[in-house]
Design an enzyme around this catalytic site. Structure first.
Site, short mmCIF file in Angstrom:
data_model
loop_
_atom_site.label_atom_id
_atom_site.label_comp_id
_atom_site.label_asym_id
_atom_site.label_seq_id
_atom_site.Cartn_x
_atom_site.Cartn_y
_atom_site.Cartn_z
CD GLN A 101 -2.46 -1.29 2.69
OE1 GLN A 101 -3.52 -0.70 2.93
NE2 GLN A 101 -1.84 -2.01 3.61
CG ASN A 102 4.06 1.23 2.42
OD1 ASN A 102 2.99 1.53 2.96
ND2 ASN A 102 4.95 0.44 3.00
CG ASP A 104 7.97 3.62 0.95
OD1 ASP A 104 7.58 3.52 2.14
OD2 ASP A 104 8.20 2.63 0.23
CG HIS A 119 -2.63 2.83 -1.99
ND1 HIS A 119 -2.61 2.72 -0.63
CD2 HIS A 119 -3.79 2.22 -2.38
CE1 HIS A 119 -3.69 2.08 -0.21
NE2 HIS A 119 -4.43 1.77 -1.26
#
Ligand code: APR
Length: 252
Positions: A101-102, A104, A119
């Site tokens: 879901q990150n 980064d 995401h």
């Protein structure tokens, strides 16, 4: 805890399809705050005002105040022991896909290649008006970053009110329905549809191993083994135990 680590390692070694579902908690030790923990991002910025696509369209400059805060932290963040440990497991053949879901990019920087991003990813920006794409690095000095058409750019991350990339959704559901083991690491499992992955896996008889600092609503309902602690410490301990027991590469 050692017994639980040993049981978790054994499950992973005996699995021919192991997935990991990860959330913001796996990147906290890299200096990136989570969303709902103490001091989390949503305690500083109301997601309804800063993290929905409507809010961005209505006032992109306001939303970029939060995005710039996050970008400064994320662009300086490095993979931690948890990201690196999952990358090692993939190389050894014991972890097949990460569903994250990150945004980064730390799984990729930590060595993982099979990463499904629910995401999106903050490494690129897009223009909602003309569709042109840019690398975030190329626009870091501009605030807010603008397209050559003059409009304010949007990071390629999924805001509330936007769809999950269809291919991420279908691939992750397909994998979850045949997984033997699902690692759930650093997520409160409160946001749909990512939080349906553990249910799908469980319904298809997967073993669910949860790694979190705190218990979640999964812990007493879906989780088979709850390893309480920081993701970096726990993942490292599981990887060490797998190496101790399993030795080299996983050939299943
Ligand atoms: N190690 C392990 N777990 C941790 C750590 C850590 N060092 N630090 C925090 N956690 C746990 C918290 O206990 C919590 O259960 O990580 C979880 C983080 O939960 P959230 O902040 O809700 O983040 P996440 O589950 O990823 O949120 C999902 O919500 O706001 C949206 O798009 C956003 O992708 C995000 C989604």
């Amino acid at each position: 805890m050692d017994k639980l680590i040993a049981r978790a390692a054994e499950m992973v070694i005996n699995s021919n399809l192991t997935l990991a579902l990860t959330g913001a908690g796996i990147s906290v030790e890299s200096g990136i705050p989570d969303f709902r923990g103490a001091g989390g991002l949503w305690s500083k910025y109301d997601p309804a005002e800063y993290a929905s696509i409507e809010a961005f369209r209505a006032d992109p400059e306001k939303v970029w105040q939060m995005l710039r805060d996050m970008d400064e932290i994320v662009s300086a963040a490095k993979p931690n022991k948890a990201h690196i440990g999952l990358g090692e497991l993939e190389k050894m053949g014991y972890l097949h896909y990460i569903i994250t879901q990150n945004v980064d990019n730390l799984h990729q920087e930590g060595g993982s290649r099979n990463v499904i991003e629910y995401h999106g990813n903050s490494n690129t920006l897009s223009c909602l008006w003309c569709g042109k794409k840019y690398k975030s690095d190329a626009k870091r000095s501009e605030f807010p970053p603008r397209c050559e058409c003059g409009k304010i750019l949007k990071p390629d991350v999924v805001f509330f009110g936007e769809p999950i990339p269809p291919e991420a959704l279908s691939r992750s559901f397909q994998l979850a329905s045949s997984a033997k083991v699902l690692l759930v690491i650093g997520t409160s499992a409160l946001v749909s549809p990512a939080n349906t992955i553990p249910t799908i896996a469980k319904q298809n008889h997967a073993k669910v191993i949860e790694i979190n600092m705190e218990r979640t609503h999964l812990t007493n309902s879906i989780t088979d083994i709850f390893l309480q602690g920081s993701a970096g410490e726990i993942v490292e301990a599981v990887v060490q135990e797998i190496k101790r027991r399993g030795g080299g590469n996983h050939l299943m």
